[in-house]
Design a protein around this motif. Structure first.
Motif, PDB file in Angstrom:
ATOM      1  N   ASN A   1     -19.480  -9.537  10.831  1.00 54.25           N
ATOM      2  CA  ASN A   1     -20.356 -10.557  11.417  1.00 54.25           C
ATOM      3  C   ASN A   1     -20.984 -10.060  12.716  1.00 54.25           C
ATOM      4  O   ASN A   1     -22.164 -10.306  12.980  1.00 54.25           O
ATOM      5  CB  ASN A   1     -19.562 -11.840  11.689  1.00 54.25           C
ATOM      6  CG  ASN A   1     -19.144 -12.553  10.427  1.00 54.25           C
ATOM      7  OD1 ASN A   1     -19.683 -12.301   9.348  1.00 54.25           O
ATOM      8  ND2 ASN A   1     -18.161 -13.436  10.536  1.00 54.25           N
ATOM      9  N   TYR A   2     -20.189  -9.367  13.536  1.00 53.14           N
ATOM     10  CA  TYR A   2     -20.710  -8.823  14.791  1.00 53.14           C
ATOM     11  C   TYR A   2     -21.828  -7.821  14.530  1.00 53.14           C
ATOM     12  O   TYR A   2     -22.810  -7.766  15.274  1.00 53.14           O
ATOM     13  CB  TYR A   2     -19.577  -8.154  15.585  1.00 53.14           C
ATOM     14  CG  TYR A   2     -18.616  -9.125  16.242  1.00 53.14           C
ATOM     15  CD1 TYR A   2     -18.952 -10.463  16.432  1.00 53.14           C
ATOM     16  CD2 TYR A   2     -17.363  -8.698  16.676  1.00 53.14           C
ATOM     17  CE1 TYR A   2     -18.079 -11.340  17.032  1.00 53.14           C
ATOM     18  CE2 TYR A   2     -16.472  -9.578  17.281  1.00 53.14           C
ATOM     19  CZ  TYR A   2     -16.831 -10.896  17.456  1.00 53.14           C
ATOM     20  OH  TYR A   2     -15.963 -11.768  18.056  1.00 53.14           O
ATOM     21  N   GLU A   3     -21.678  -7.055  13.482  1.00 54.24           N
ATOM     22  CA  GLU A   3     -22.738  -6.101  13.148  1.00 54.24           C
ATOM     23  C   GLU A   3     -24.005  -6.844  12.724  1.00 54.24           C
ATOM     24  O   GLU A   3     -25.116  -6.507  13.138  1.00 54.24           O
ATOM     25  CB  GLU A   3     -22.282  -5.169  12.032  1.00 54.24           C
ATOM     26  CG  GLU A   3     -23.334  -4.121  11.667  1.00 54.24           C
ATOM     27  CD  GLU A   3     -22.941  -3.274  10.473  1.00 54.24           C
ATOM     28  OE1 GLU A   3     -23.824  -2.593   9.925  1.00 54.24           O
ATOM     29  OE2 GLU A   3     -21.748  -3.306  10.084  1.00 54.24           O
TER      30      GLU A   3
ATOM     31  N   GLU B   1     -24.915  -9.757  13.630  1.00 52.11           N
ATOM     32  CA  GLU B   1     -25.499 -10.439  14.789  1.00 52.11           C
ATOM     33  C   GLU B   1     -26.135  -9.464  15.777  1.00 52.11           C
ATOM     34  O   GLU B   1     -26.752  -9.890  16.752  1.00 52.11           O
ATOM     35  CB  GLU B   1     -24.414 -11.254  15.509  1.00 52.11           C
ATOM     36  CG  GLU B   1     -23.889 -12.424  14.704  1.00 52.11           C
ATOM     37  CD  GLU B   1     -22.707 -13.095  15.375  1.00 52.11           C
ATOM     38  OE1 GLU B   1     -22.583 -12.966  16.617  1.00 52.11           O
ATOM     39  OE2 GLU B   1     -21.904 -13.744  14.684  1.00 52.11           O
TER      40      GLU B   1
ATOM     41  N   ILE C   1     -24.442  -7.304  17.619  1.00 49.84           N
ATOM     42  CA  ILE C   1     -23.510  -6.952  18.693  1.00 49.84           C
ATOM     43  C   ILE C   1     -23.068  -5.499  18.538  1.00 49.84           C
ATOM     44  O   ILE C   1     -22.893  -4.780  19.524  1.00 49.84           O
ATOM     45  CB  ILE C   1     -22.294  -7.901  18.667  1.00 49.84           C
ATOM     46  CG1 ILE C   1     -22.739  -9.328  18.987  1.00 49.84           C
ATOM     47  CG2 ILE C   1     -21.210  -7.439  19.638  1.00 49.84           C
ATOM     48  CD1 ILE C   1     -21.685 -10.377  18.734  1.00 49.84           C
TER      49      ILE C   1
ATOM     50  N   LEU D   1     -17.787  -2.790  20.681  1.00 47.56           N
ATOM     51  CA  LEU D   1     -16.909  -3.943  20.555  1.00 47.56           C
ATOM     52  C   LEU D   1     -16.090  -4.142  21.828  1.00 47.56           C
ATOM     53  O   LEU D   1     -15.912  -5.275  22.295  1.00 47.56           O
ATOM     54  CB  LEU D   1     -15.978  -3.754  19.355  1.00 47.56           C
ATOM     55  CG  LEU D   1     -15.058  -4.927  19.020  1.00 47.56           C
ATOM     56  CD1 LEU D   1     -15.843  -6.213  18.850  1.00 47.56           C
ATOM     57  CD2 LEU D   1     -14.246  -4.619  17.757  1.00 47.56           C
TER      58      LEU D   1
ATOM     59  N   PHE E   1     -18.378  -5.701  24.381  1.00 45.27           N
ATOM     60  CA  PHE E   1     -18.630  -7.111  24.091  1.00 45.27           C
ATOM     61  C   PHE E   1     -17.467  -7.983  24.547  1.00 45.27           C
ATOM     62  O   PHE E   1     -17.657  -8.999  25.232  1.00 45.27           O
ATOM     63  CB  PHE E   1     -18.868  -7.283  22.592  1.00 45.27           C
ATOM     64  CG  PHE E   1     -19.027  -8.717  22.164  1.00 45.27           C
ATOM     65  CD1 PHE E   1     -20.102  -9.477  22.600  1.00 45.27           C
ATOM     66  CD2 PHE E   1     -18.104  -9.304  21.309  1.00 45.27           C
ATOM     67  CE1 PHE E   1     -20.255 -10.800  22.199  1.00 45.27           C
ATOM     68  CE2 PHE E   1     -18.249 -10.622  20.913  1.00 45.27           C
ATOM     69  CZ  PHE E   1     -19.324 -11.375  21.357  1.00 45.27           C
TER      70      PHE E   1
ATOM     71  N   HIS F   1     -19.940 -16.017  25.879  1.00 41.82           N
ATOM     72  CA  HIS F   1     -20.145 -15.444  24.550  1.00 41.82           C
ATOM     73  C   HIS F   1     -21.625 -15.260  24.229  1.00 41.82           C
ATOM     74  O   HIS F   1     -22.042 -14.204  23.726  1.00 41.82           O
ATOM     75  CB  HIS F   1     -19.479 -16.340  23.503  1.00 41.82           C
ATOM     76  CG  HIS F   1     -19.411 -15.746  22.134  1.00 41.82           C
ATOM     77  ND1 HIS F   1     -20.494 -15.684  21.291  1.00 41.82           N
ATOM     78  CD2 HIS F   1     -18.368 -15.160  21.456  1.00 41.82           C
ATOM     79  CE1 HIS F   1     -20.140 -15.116  20.149  1.00 41.82           C
ATOM     80  NE2 HIS F   1     -18.861 -14.779  20.231  1.00 41.82           N
TER      81      HIS F   1
ATOM     82  N   THR G   1     -23.472 -11.649  23.795  1.00 42.58           N
ATOM     83  CA  THR G   1     -24.126 -11.316  22.525  1.00 42.58           C
ATOM     84  C   THR G   1     -25.547 -10.835  22.763  1.00 42.58           C
ATOM     85  O   THR G   1     -25.980  -9.818  22.197  1.00 42.58           O
ATOM     86  CB  THR G   1     -24.143 -12.543  21.594  1.00 42.58           C
ATOM     87  OG1 THR G   1     -22.804 -12.940  21.300  1.00 42.58           O
ATOM     88  CG2 THR G   1     -24.875 -12.233  20.300  1.00 42.58           C
TER      89      THR G   1
END
Length: 232
Positions: free
Chosen positions: A19-21, A23, A25, A47, A50, A59, A63
């Motif tokens: 999910n971070y990828e 988004e 991030i 990561l 972040f 947050h 982001t």
């Protein structure tokens, strides 16, 4: 590294890493011939950065900072960092103003007795009655109404808040800035209980400032590792 390898080091799930990828991030991962994601030291540092940015910037801003860096918009990322520092400074200045205003109140103003009409209160503060009515419209004061005459009646808490508002106005604060501060005074049950709250408030600001330093160090490391064609 596989998604699970990267996730375990931060107590996350593989899905959270994916999910971070998505988004932005994390920078886009390379893929194996079979389509599996492959993460590198760069993703690990992204990561780590972040996670380090969140306590100081929140947050959403963390982001946005990583997304901007990964898109090559370094100036935009640094501007977001600057905005957080500006907000922290404003919060410190607000806290200082509240502390000064509270200390400037005389004991009789901190715990006033009785009720007052608009005229006597205005004279006590050396302001016009219209100013008190303006403060009421802005949500600073909440006077009651006399049942017989309909005149505004200021309770002891209103008188205290009027004196505090007067001090803050003299310090250059706008009505919109003062209203939430008075709400804190009322929620705390008065000035004296708020003193402890102010100490906690200052502690939180200090923690935020330290967290920003930690986040900045990790961000600097990430920028040094990031492809120079995009990060510089």
């Amino acid at each position: 590294m596989r998604p699970i390898d990267l996730a375990r080091g931060h107590g996350l799930s593989s899905q959270a890493v994916r999910n971070y990828e998505e988004e932005g991030i994390l920078p886009p991962a390379e893929r194996t011939p079979h389509g599996y994601r492959v993460y590198t030291h760069l993703h690990e540092q992204a990561l780590r950065t972040f996670v380090a940015l969140i306590p100081g910037h929140g947050h959403s801003t963390a982001t946005a900072i990583l997304r901007a860096v990964n898109e090559g918009a370094l100036d935009e990322a640094l501007a977001l960092v600057d905005e957080s520092h500006v907000q922290l400074l404003k919060d410190r200045q607000t806290l200082t103003a509240v502390e000064k205003a509270l200390h400037a109140l005389a004991p009789t103003e901190r715990s006033p007795a009785g009720r007052m009409f608009v005229g006597p209160l205005a004279r006590q503060l050396r302001i016009r009655p219209a100013t008190l009515r303006k403060w009421e419209l802005a949500g600073l004061l909440h006077p009651e109404r006399d049942r017989e005459t309909g005149y505004r009646v200021y309770t002891a808490d209103d008188v205290r808040d009027a004196h505090l508002a007067h001090q803050l106005r003299r310090g250059g604060y706008l009505l919109g800035q003062i209203a939430p501060l008075l709400a804190q005074v009322r929620a705390a049950g008065g000035v004296e209980p708020l003193n402890a709250t102010l100490g906690e408030w200052r502690t939180r600001l200090t923690r935020r400032g330290r967290a920003m330093l930690t986040g900045a160090a990790e961000l600097d490391t990430y920028l040094r590792d990031f492809p120079q064609s995009q990060a510089v």
